[in-house]
Scaffold this motif. Structure first.
Motif, PDB file in Angstrom:
ATOM      1  N   ARG A  69       0.817  -1.216   0.000  1.00 16.91           N
ATOM      2  CA  ARG A  69       0.000   0.000   0.000  1.00 16.91           C
ATOM      3  C   ARG A  69       0.852   1.269   0.000  1.00 16.91           C
ATOM      4  NH1 ARG A  69      -4.341  -2.476   4.394  1.00 16.91           N
ATOM      5  NH2 ARG A  69      -5.579  -3.645   2.856  1.00 16.91           N
ATOM      6  N   ASP A  70       1.976   1.203   0.677  1.00 18.17           N
ATOM      7  CA  ASP A  70       2.858   2.375   0.724  1.00 18.17           C
ATOM      8  C   ASP A  70       3.385   2.745  -0.662  1.00 18.17           C
ATOM      9  OD1 ASP A  70       2.544   2.655   3.436  1.00 18.17           O
ATOM     10  OD2 ASP A  70       4.404   1.611   3.958  1.00 18.17           O
ATOM     11  N   LEU A  71       3.494   1.769  -1.550  1.00 16.86           N
ATOM     12  CA  LEU A  71       4.022   2.034  -2.888  1.00 16.86           C
ATOM     13  C   LEU A  71       3.108   2.940  -3.704  1.00 16.86           C
ATOM     14  CD1 LEU A  71       5.317  -1.532  -3.820  1.00 16.86           C
ATOM     15  CD2 LEU A  71       6.723   0.510  -3.548  1.00 16.86           C
ATOM     16  N   PHE A  72       1.828   2.930  -3.396  1.00 20.34           N
ATOM     17  CA  PHE A  72       0.878   3.726  -4.167  1.00 20.34           C
ATOM     18  C   PHE A  72       0.953   5.215  -3.862  1.00 20.34           C
ATOM     19  CE2 PHE A  72      -0.982  -0.470  -4.607  1.00 20.34           C
ATOM     20  CZ  PHE A  72      -1.513  -0.443  -5.886  1.00 20.34           C
ATOM     21  N   GLY A  73       1.609   5.566  -2.778  1.00 24.27           N
ATOM     22  CA  GLY A  73       1.696   6.982  -2.435  1.00 24.27           C
ATOM     23  C   GLY A  73       0.327   7.565  -2.117  1.00 24.27           C
ATOM     24  N   PRO A  74      -0.004   8.714  -2.716  1.00 24.66           N
ATOM     25  CA  PRO A  74      -1.268   9.374  -2.396  1.00 24.66           C
ATOM     26  C   PRO A  74      -2.501   8.682  -2.978  1.00 24.66           C
ATOM     27  CG  PRO A  74      -0.126  10.571  -4.127  1.00 24.66           C
ATOM     28  CD  PRO A  74       0.814   9.512  -3.639  1.00 24.66           C
ATOM     29  N   SER A  75      -2.318   7.669  -3.810  1.00 20.85           N
ATOM     30  CA  SER A  75      -3.462   6.979  -4.433  1.00 20.85           C
ATOM     31  C   SER A  75      -4.073   5.997  -3.441  1.00 20.85           C
ATOM     32  CB  SER A  75      -3.012   6.248  -5.697  1.00 20.85           C
ATOM     33  OG  SER A  75      -4.105   5.624  -6.332  1.00 20.85           O
ATOM     34  N   GLN A  76      -4.812   6.514  -2.494  1.00 23.67           N
ATOM     35  CA  GLN A  76      -5.348   5.693  -1.421  1.00 23.67           C
ATOM     36  C   GLN A  76      -6.424   4.720  -1.885  1.00 23.67           C
ATOM     37  OE1 GLN A  76      -4.029   5.605   1.587  1.00 23.67           O
ATOM     38  NE2 GLN A  76      -2.524   7.107   0.896  1.00 23.67           N
ATOM     39  N   THR A  95      -2.369  -5.310  -7.847  1.00 25.62           N
ATOM     40  CA  THR A  95      -1.172  -5.599  -8.638  1.00 25.62           C
ATOM     41  C   THR A  95      -1.356  -5.199 -10.088  1.00 25.62           C
ATOM     42  OG1 THR A  95      -0.628  -7.473  -7.202  1.00 25.62           O
ATOM     43  CG2 THR A  95       0.448  -7.385  -9.348  1.00 25.62           C
ATOM     44  N   ALA A  96      -2.495  -5.560 -10.668  1.00 29.08           N
ATOM     45  CA  ALA A  96      -2.758  -5.222 -12.066  1.00 29.08           C
ATOM     46  C   ALA A  96      -2.759  -3.719 -12.272  1.00 29.08           C
ATOM     47  CB  ALA A  96      -4.096  -5.825 -12.506  1.00 29.08           C
ATOM     48  N   GLY A  97      -3.368  -2.999 -11.330  1.00 31.41           N
ATOM     49  CA  GLY A  97      -3.399  -1.544 -11.451  1.00 31.41           C
ATOM     50  C   GLY A  97      -2.023  -0.923 -11.368  1.00 31.41           C
ATOM     51  N   TYR A  98      -1.249  -1.360 -10.386  1.00 36.55           N
ATOM     52  CA  TYR A  98       0.084  -0.798 -10.196  1.00 36.55           C
ATOM     53  C   TYR A  98       0.992  -1.167 -11.361  1.00 36.55           C
ATOM     54  CZ  TYR A  98       4.150   0.926  -7.648  1.00 36.55           C
ATOM     55  OH  TYR A  98       5.268   1.645  -7.264  1.00 36.55           O
ATOM     56  N   ALA A  99       0.958  -2.431 -11.781  1.00 37.43           N
ATOM     57  CA  ALA A  99       1.824  -2.890 -12.867  1.00 37.43           C
ATOM     58  C   ALA A  99       1.524  -2.149 -14.159  1.00 37.43           C
ATOM     59  CB  ALA A  99       1.666  -4.389 -13.071  1.00 37.43           C
ATOM     60  N   ALA A 100       0.236  -1.905 -14.445  1.00 37.42           N
ATOM     61  CA  ALA A 100      -0.140  -1.188 -15.665  1.00 37.42           C
ATOM     62  C   ALA A 100       0.429   0.226 -15.662  1.00 37.42           C
ATOM     63  CB  ALA A 100      -1.659  -1.147 -15.792  1.00 37.42           C
ATOM     64  N   ILE A 101       0.313   0.900 -14.524  1.00 40.17           N
ATOM     65  CA  ILE A 101       0.812   2.270 -14.419  1.00 40.17           C
ATOM     66  C   ILE A 101       2.340   2.303 -14.495  1.00 40.17           C
ATOM     67  CG2 ILE A 101       1.030   4.227 -12.830  1.00 40.17           C
ATOM     68  CD1 ILE A 101      -1.794   3.585 -11.856  1.00 40.17           C
ATOM     69  N   ALA A 102       2.995   1.378 -13.772  1.00 41.01           N
ATOM     70  CA  ALA A 102       4.464   1.344 -13.759  1.00 41.01           C
ATOM     71  C   ALA A 102       5.017   1.047 -15.144  1.00 41.01           C
ATOM     72  CB  ALA A 102       4.947   0.309 -12.760  1.00 41.01           C
ATOM     73  N   ALA A 103       4.432   0.076 -15.826  1.00 43.40           N
ATOM     74  CA  ALA A 103       4.927  -0.310 -17.154  1.00 43.40           C
ATOM     75  C   ALA A 103       4.707   0.812 -18.157  1.00 43.40           C
ATOM     76  CB  ALA A 103       4.233  -1.584 -17.616  1.00 43.40           C
TER      77      ALA A 103
END
Length: 216
Positions: free
Chosen positions: A33-40, A119-127
């Motif tokens: 959760r900390d990896l998302f930053g302000p995206s709560q 995971t899918a959300g974060y991976a899509a944004i990171a990639a």
């Protein structure tokens, strides 16, 4: 929000692990959760299952940085493309939080959070963020810290493509280590030169010896 911002998602995830030091900060849902930053809102979707999934994505993102750092441009692109295919983004036009002088929204592109899981959300944004950075600035802008044993990922934004370390701390540590290594080398050379000079000079006994002519 500029798309370049999202490239930091990849860096943050990759740097949760320091393989050479045997350290891994990605051990709990809270760490995810900390990896998302302000995206709560996206962070709240994280579950225990995402810890393992995030680690898998992290390894694949690190492989992109390793390929880029090794100069294997096509491999880096292929690895990143595989992530983009598996985790597609959902781009949207957004105007929140930004207003012009007349109070109208300043429209910009925004990558929406994937609805299925964290995971899918974060991976899509990171990639997607990393892909944008790569195509905009070049593969050689993706690097791994040269200050062993760090090897953290970084994005080179210097004007002359000269960045070699992930942080000022690592740069300072590497410079100090290099300075000490030079001093040791100079001391070793000086010692060897001194020993060579001593061995080349005749001993005092040999230098004072004169032919004995008394019996002649």
């Amino acid at each position: 929000m500029e798309l370049a911002y999202y490239s930091d998602y990849a860096v943050r995830l990759v740097n949760t692990e320091e393989p050479a030091r045997g350290k891994d900060a990605l051990t709990s849902v809270e760490a995810v959760r900390d990896l998302f930053g302000p995206s709560q809102s996206a962070a709240r979707r994280a579950t225990d299952a995402d810890v393992t999934r995030f680690r898998s994505v992290r390894g694949r993102l690190r492989a992109v940085f390793e390929a880029a750092d090794a100069g294997e441009e096509r491999l880096a692109v292929d690895l990143l493309n595989s992530l983009l295919l598996e985790f597609p983004v959902s781009p949207q036009i957004s105007g929140h939080d930004f207003r012009d002088d007349d109070g109208r929204p300043l429209w910009h592109m925004h990558l929406a959070d994937h609805p299925s899981n964290a995971t899918a959300g974060y991976a899509a944004i990171a990639a997607m963020g990393l892909a944008f950075h790569l195509t905009e600035y070049g593969v050689d802008r993706l690097g791994l810290c040269e200050a062993a044993p760090c090897r953290n990922a970084y994005l080179d934004t210097s004007t002359n493509r000269s960045r070699r370390y992930c942080s000022d701390r690592c740069a300072t540590r590497a410079n100090v280590a290099a300075y000490r290594a030079r001093k040791r080398l100079e001391a070793d050379r000086s010692e060897r030169t001194g020993l060579a000079a001593d061995s080349a000079q005749p001993s005092s006994a040999q230098g004072d010896r004169r032919p004995d002519l008394r019996g002649r």
